[in-house]
Design a protein around this motif. Structure first.
Motif, PDB file in Angstrom:
ATOM      1  N   LYS A  24       0.819  -1.212   0.000  1.00 31.84           N
ATOM      2  CA  LYS A  24       0.000   0.000   0.000  1.00 31.84           C
ATOM      3  C   LYS A  24       0.856   1.267   0.000  1.00 31.84           C
ATOM      4  O   LYS A  24       0.469   2.278  -0.593  1.00 31.84           O
ATOM      5  CB  LYS A  24      -0.917  -0.022   1.229  1.00 31.84           C
ATOM      6  CG  LYS A  24      -1.935   1.081   1.304  1.00 31.84           C
ATOM      7  CD  LYS A  24      -2.836   0.879   2.524  1.00 31.84           C
ATOM      8  CE  LYS A  24      -3.858   1.997   2.658  1.00 31.84           C
ATOM      9  NZ  LYS A  24      -4.719   1.817   3.865  1.00 31.84           N
ATOM     10  N   TRP A  25       2.021   1.204   0.659  1.00 35.29           N
ATOM     11  CA  TRP A  25       2.826   2.410   0.868  1.00 35.29           C
ATOM     12  C   TRP A  25       4.242   2.255   0.329  1.00 35.29           C
ATOM     13  O   TRP A  25       5.209   2.723   0.941  1.00 35.29           O
ATOM     14  CB  TRP A  25       2.875   2.744   2.357  1.00 35.29           C
ATOM     15  CG  TRP A  25       1.527   2.988   2.964  1.00 35.29           C
ATOM     16  CD1 TRP A  25       0.857   2.208   3.854  1.00 35.29           C
ATOM     17  CD2 TRP A  25       0.671   4.101   2.684  1.00 35.29           C
ATOM     18  NE1 TRP A  25      -0.358   2.748   4.171  1.00 35.29           N
ATOM     19  CE2 TRP A  25      -0.506   3.919   3.469  1.00 35.29           C
ATOM     20  CE3 TRP A  25       0.768   5.224   1.869  1.00 35.29           C
ATOM     21  CZ2 TRP A  25      -1.562   4.823   3.430  1.00 35.29           C
ATOM     22  CZ3 TRP A  25      -0.281   6.121   1.840  1.00 35.29           C
ATOM     23  CH2 TRP A  25      -1.427   5.921   2.617  1.00 35.29           C
ATOM     24  N   GLN A  26       4.392   1.635  -0.819  1.00 36.19           N
ATOM     25  CA  GLN A  26       5.728   1.368  -1.363  1.00 36.19           C
ATOM     26  C   GLN A  26       6.560   2.636  -1.535  1.00 36.19           C
ATOM     27  O   GLN A  26       7.741   2.676  -1.201  1.00 36.19           O
ATOM     28  CB  GLN A  26       5.596   0.656  -2.714  1.00 36.19           C
ATOM     29  CG  GLN A  26       5.210  -0.803  -2.604  1.00 36.19           C
ATOM     30  CD  GLN A  26       5.131  -1.481  -3.953  1.00 36.19           C
ATOM     31  OE1 GLN A  26       5.266  -0.840  -4.983  1.00 36.19           O
ATOM     32  NE2 GLN A  26       4.893  -2.783  -3.953  1.00 36.19           N
ATOM     33  N   THR A  27       5.944   3.687  -2.061  1.00 36.12           N
ATOM     34  CA  THR A  27       6.711   4.901  -2.353  1.00 36.12           C
ATOM     35  C   THR A  27       7.252   5.541  -1.086  1.00 36.12           C
ATOM     36  O   THR A  27       8.437   5.907  -1.012  1.00 36.12           O
ATOM     37  CB  THR A  27       5.829   5.910  -3.116  1.00 36.12           C
ATOM     38  OG1 THR A  27       5.358   5.297  -4.317  1.00 36.12           O
ATOM     39  CG2 THR A  27       6.619   7.158  -3.462  1.00 36.12           C
ATOM     40  N   LEU A  28       6.420   5.686  -0.071  1.00 35.05           N
ATOM     41  CA  LEU A  28       6.863   6.316   1.168  1.00 35.05           C
ATOM     42  C   LEU A  28       7.874   5.437   1.908  1.00 35.05           C
ATOM     43  O   LEU A  28       8.822   5.945   2.508  1.00 35.05           O
ATOM     44  CB  LEU A  28       5.673   6.619   2.064  1.00 35.05           C
ATOM     45  CG  LEU A  28       4.801   7.813   1.617  1.00 35.05           C
ATOM     46  CD1 LEU A  28       3.549   7.908   2.463  1.00 35.05           C
ATOM     47  CD2 LEU A  28       5.595   9.112   1.694  1.00 35.05           C
ATOM     48  N   LEU A  29       7.676   4.139   1.889  1.00 32.57           N
ATOM     49  CA  LEU A  29       8.626   3.248   2.555  1.00 32.57           C
ATOM     50  C   LEU A  29       9.975   3.270   1.842  1.00 32.57           C
ATOM     51  O   LEU A  29      11.035   3.202   2.479  1.00 32.57           O
ATOM     52  CB  LEU A  29       8.077   1.831   2.614  1.00 32.57           C
ATOM     53  CG  LEU A  29       6.867   1.620   3.533  1.00 32.57           C
ATOM     54  CD1 LEU A  29       6.326   0.205   3.389  1.00 32.57           C
ATOM     55  CD2 LEU A  29       7.235   1.888   4.983  1.00 32.57           C
ATOM     56  N   ALA A  30       9.930   3.343   0.501  1.00 31.02           N
ATOM     57  CA  ALA A  30      11.181   3.372  -0.266  1.00 31.02           C
ATOM     58  C   ALA A  30      11.976   4.640   0.023  1.00 31.02           C
ATOM     59  O   ALA A  30      13.206   4.665  -0.110  1.00 31.02           O
ATOM     60  CB  ALA A  30      10.879   3.267  -1.756  1.00 31.02           C
ATOM     61  N   ALA A  31      11.267   5.702   0.425  1.00 29.07           N
ATOM     62  CA  ALA A  31      11.962   6.957   0.755  1.00 29.07           C
ATOM     63  C   ALA A  31      12.723   6.845   2.064  1.00 29.07           C
ATOM     64  O   ALA A  31      13.511   7.729   2.417  1.00 29.07           O
ATOM     65  CB  ALA A  31      10.947   8.099   0.838  1.00 29.07           C
ATOM     66  N   GLY A  32      12.478   5.751   2.799  1.00 29.58           N
ATOM     67  CA  GLY A  32      13.213   5.514   4.036  1.00 29.58           C
ATOM     68  C   GLY A  32      12.767   6.435   5.150  1.00 29.58           C
ATOM     69  O   GLY A  32      11.611   6.833   5.237  1.00 29.58           O
ATOM     70  N   ASN A  33      13.700   6.796   5.996  1.00 26.08           N
ATOM     71  CA  ASN A  33      13.397   7.561   7.208  1.00 26.08           C
ATOM     72  C   ASN A  33      13.960   8.974   7.156  1.00 26.08           C
ATOM     73  O   ASN A  33      14.278   9.582   8.173  1.00 26.08           O
ATOM     74  CB  ASN A  33      13.957   6.804   8.423  1.00 26.08           C
ATOM     75  CG  ASN A  33      13.409   5.389   8.483  1.00 26.08           C
ATOM     76  OD1 ASN A  33      12.206   5.189   8.478  1.00 26.08           O
ATOM     77  ND2 ASN A  33      14.304   4.399   8.521  1.00 26.08           N
ATOM     78  N   ALA A  34      14.064   9.504   5.925  1.00 20.21           N
ATOM     79  CA  ALA A  34      14.698  10.812   5.744  1.00 20.21           C
ATOM     80  C   ALA A  34      13.880  11.963   6.290  1.00 20.21           C
ATOM     81  O   ALA A  34      14.368  13.084   6.382  1.00 20.21           O
ATOM     82  CB  ALA A  34      14.961  11.045   4.247  1.00 20.21           C
ATOM     83  N   VAL A  35      12.601  11.711   6.664  1.00 26.13           N
ATOM     84  CA  VAL A  35      11.766  12.805   7.147  1.00 26.13           C
ATOM     85  C   VAL A  35      12.144  13.237   8.558  1.00 26.13           C
ATOM     86  O   VAL A  35      11.704  14.277   9.028  1.00 26.13           O
ATOM     87  CB  VAL A  35      10.268  12.415   7.133  1.00 26.13           C
ATOM     88  CG1 VAL A  35       9.817  12.110   5.733  1.00 26.13           C
ATOM     89  CG2 VAL A  35      10.003  11.242   8.059  1.00 26.13           C
ATOM     90  N   THR A  36      12.930  12.420   9.274  1.00 27.16           N
ATOM     91  CA  THR A  36      13.239  12.734  10.676  1.00 27.16           C
ATOM     92  C   THR A  36      13.991  14.060  10.771  1.00 27.16           C
ATOM     93  O   THR A  36      15.059  14.225  10.191  1.00 27.16           O
ATOM     94  CB  THR A  36      14.096  11.624  11.295  1.00 27.16           C
ATOM     95  OG1 THR A  36      13.400  10.392  11.142  1.00 27.16           O
ATOM     96  CG2 THR A  36      14.347  11.879  12.762  1.00 27.16           C
ATOM     97  N   LYS A  37      13.413  15.026  11.494  1.00 29.11           N
ATOM     98  CA  LYS A  37      14.041  16.340  11.655  1.00 29.11           C
ATOM     99  C   LYS A  37      13.443  17.038  12.871  1.00 29.11           C
ATOM    100  O   LYS A  37      12.356  16.713  13.330  1.00 29.11           O
ATOM    101  CB  LYS A  37      13.824  17.191  10.405  1.00 29.11           C
ATOM    102  CG  LYS A  37      12.350  17.386  10.051  1.00 29.11           C
ATOM    103  CD  LYS A  37      12.167  18.106   8.734  1.00 29.11           C
ATOM    104  CE  LYS A  37      10.681  18.251   8.390  1.00 29.11           C
ATOM    105  NZ  LYS A  37      10.460  18.930   7.123  1.00 29.11           N
ATOM    106  N   ASN A  38      14.185  17.992  13.390  1.00 35.61           N
ATOM    107  CA  ASN A  38      13.689  18.801  14.521  1.00 35.61           C
ATOM    108  C   ASN A  38      12.983  20.039  14.000  1.00 35.61           C
ATOM    109  O   ASN A  38      13.258  20.518  12.924  1.00 35.61           O
ATOM    110  CB  ASN A  38      14.846  19.194  15.432  1.00 35.61           C
ATOM    111  CG  ASN A  38      15.434  17.978  16.128  1.00 35.61           C
ATOM    112  OD1 ASN A  38      16.544  17.594  15.829  1.00 35.61           O
ATOM    113  ND2 ASN A  38      14.705  17.393  17.062  1.00 35.61           N
TER     114      ASN A  38
END
Length: 615
Positions: free
Chosen positions: A601-615
């Motif tokens: 269901k979420w292939q695109t977002l999962l493929a982007a990995g965990n790069a969203v982590t930010k303060n």
């Protein structure tokens, strides 16, 4: 009788004109044709003209090798010609050649008239006959032998398992014996009576892997063998070696549909000489309840490492339909709502707490809630009873706790176990708050003001769609500080990962609001309007797993961030309800099943990995 003259191109060297002869009709009696080279008078006769599927069929016999032409309207059709043995003709004419029969097939274009013509070899005289079409012979008809060699041609280009294909298959010779082209055995067959969806387990060897196979029950229902999972079977390889080609992956698990339980099923194969049975078994019943069905399906012999490879094609099509049916039935059930005490008339936030498996944590939560003045003034507490086994004792227990703590509480009973997502959605349907807090029954605030702080994040940061606190275990170590996604190569899945689990909270690198890939549903706060805009909790997962990350990814796909607030801390006893499921291996297979559904269901977002982590 009308005769039609076909247009001809004359060669300058031709000395004789073709002509149209007045002759008796070829479908009523044999037509005499002068032979060439002293062969004397020959004969030709049409016994059958019909449309089978999308093709014209003309069958008959001729003692002379004529070039037969079929024309439909003004179009000369491309004809395939097949020899047919006609011992009846040979006996009647007292000739030795039995291969006088012919069967012609040509694409039907719907134009009229349809004519059959030929040119007499001796006189260059063209004879043309408008054909009268009859209804195609049905299964078992004696006329089928007139065009039996053409059956393969009739099947060409016909999409398997369509109505036309099924009608054609019914006309084919149905052998009672197995073919030397394949070998098979069925060890299990299960089907759900409500949906007709099921599974077969066994092994199959074919010299031609492309040969079409299917399952047919004794009521005549047909299912393709689709979503096939193949595996190595040492027993089959030892028994047959290379007799049927490679036997490395003879093991078979396949999804079937449209069949009936407690009926005899036959595995059949289409060969050049007709339909052959390969194996048979009496089908058992697959439960209609999704969890019970998953228990049966997940015990089919596939290693954990390979389990993910079969889910999308075999397990998910079966279970998804059962889950949808169950949810639809639950939506029609009565809902009981009981309010104890006077909650705020227009609460700012609704705290929704599903209950499953146990209710002994409620008192601990109420004790903490009573110490929080802001919560008492701005929140409504909603417990959603989601376990029929708790129904008998729960009403008395919650009333007794209300009398002791004097905290207004609403409880809801949806007449069934709806699962984590379903229970949360039911709680929202009974809620009034502008904000929604989803809280596990085994999660406890450590200090007052926790909920106010989380609401303030949403008030001051419009780009944040959901926020969650730090969760620690009963021993004080980190259980949740935001979620990331981790690829488990050994299982072939993306899992929800808690990066700092087990560490002391002092080692948490986050000091302020941090944007993370996802947060746990054990404590998740969001705006009601955002919840409704992204489509609520997904109820398609089994038992209780991946629903929280699914909701977070819904928000992210809608353009929102997901935030972790380390300054708010709750104690969480983690997954007490999920532990009630059963064996470790079954729980692992449920996780894999849900993970496959989640990642598809979420292939695109999962493929982007965990790069969203930010303060």
């Amino acid at each position: 009788m009308k005769l039609y003259r076909a247009a001809s191109k004359q060669n300058s060297h031709e000395k004789r004109q073709e002509s149209v002869a007045q002759v008796p009709h070829v479908q009523k009696m044999p037509i005499s044709v002068p032979g060439s080279n002293g062969k004397g008078i020959q004969q030709v006769k049409v016994d059958l003209a019909c449309v089978v599927g999308s093709k014209i069929v003309v069958a008959g016999w001729s003692t002379l090798d004529l070039e037969l032409v079929v024309q439909s309207g003004e179009e000369v059709l491309a004809v395939e010609r097949f020899r047919v043995k006609r011992p009846d003709v040979a006996a009647h004419l007292s000739i030795s050649n039995e291969e006088t029969g012919f069967a012609l097939t040509a694409p039907a274009n719907g134009k009229e008239p349809v004519t059959l013509s030929w040119v007499c070899p001796q006189r260059r005289e063209k004879q043309s006959h408008v054909l009268s079409f009859s209804t195609a012979p049905g299964p078992g008809s004696g006329e089928l032998h007139l065009f039996e060699p053409a059956f393969v041609s009739l099947m060409e280009g016909v999409l398997p398992f369509t109505k036309e294909w099924r009608e054609l298959v019914a006309l084919l010779p149905q052998s009672a014996s197995q073919t030397g082209e394949a070998k098979a055995y069925m060890e299990q067959a299960l089907v759900c009576p409500r949906t007709g969806e099921g599974v077969i387990v066994g092994w199959l060897l074919q010299k031609d892997p492309a040969a079409l196979v299917w399952i047919e029950d004794e009521s005549g229902n047909i299912s393709p063998v689709h979503g096939v999972y193949r595996s190595y079977r040492q027993d089959v390889a030892t028994a047959f070696g290379i007799e049927f080609g490679s036997s490395d992956y003879a093991g078979l698990i396949a999804h079937v549909s449209g069949l009936e339980p407690e009926k005899l099923w036959k595995l059949k194969m289409l060969a050049s000489d007709g339909v052959h049975p390969l194996a048979e078994i009496k089908a058992g019943v697959l439960p209609s309840e999704p969890v019970a069905a998953s228990r049966r399906l997940f015990t089919l012999n596939v290693s954990l490492a390979d389990f993910h490879t079969r889910i999308a094609e075999i397990d998910e099509p079966i279970l998804e339909k059962l889950i949808r049916l169950q949810r639809a039935a639950q939506d029609a059930l009565p809902v009981k709502v009981r309010q104890l005490g006077q909650a705020p008339e227009t609460p700012l936030v609704s705290v929704i707490i599903p209950l499953y498996g146990r209710i002994d944590f409620i008192e601990h939560q109420l004790m903490e809630f009573c110490e929080d003045e802001w919560l008492k003034a701005n929140a409504e507490i909603i417990y959603v009873l989601d376990d029929p086994a708790l129904l008998e004792g729960f009403p008395g227990t919650i009333e007794a706790l209300h009398r002791v703590y004097q905290l207004p509480v609403r409880w809801v009973w949806g007449s069934a176990n709806r699962g984590f997502s379903g229970a949360n959605n039911l709680g929202v349907a009974c809620a009034k708050g502008e904000y929604l807090t989803f809280l596990n029954s085994d999660a406890f605030p450590q200090s007052a003001g926790w909920l106010e702080s989380l609401i303030d994040v949403l008030r001051t940061r419009p780009g944040v769609g959901a926020v969650g606190p730090r969760l620690v275990t009963a021993e004080g170590s980190i259980q949740h500080a935001g979620m990331a996604f981790l690829k488990r190569e050994d299982l072939g899945i993306w899992t929800n990962h808690h990066p700092y689990m087990g560490l002391d909270p002092s080692l948490d690198p986050a000091r302020d609001i941090t944007i993370v890939p996802a947060i746990t549903g054990a404590c998740l706060v969001m705006r009601r309007r955002d919840f409704e805009s992204v489509g609520q909790w997904d109820t398609g997962y089994l038992i209780g797993d991946f629903e929280d990350s699914d909701l977070c990814l819904k928000l992210r796909s809608a353009g929102f961030d997901v935030a972790y607030c380390p300054s708010v801390q709750l104690t969480h006893l983690e997954r007490q309800s999920f532990k009630l499921l059963g064996t470790d291996e079954l729980r692992t297979r449920v996780v894999i099943y849900n993970a496959v559904r989640h990642q598809n269901k979420w292939q695109t977002l999962l493929a982007a990995g965990n790069a969203v982590t930010k303060n």
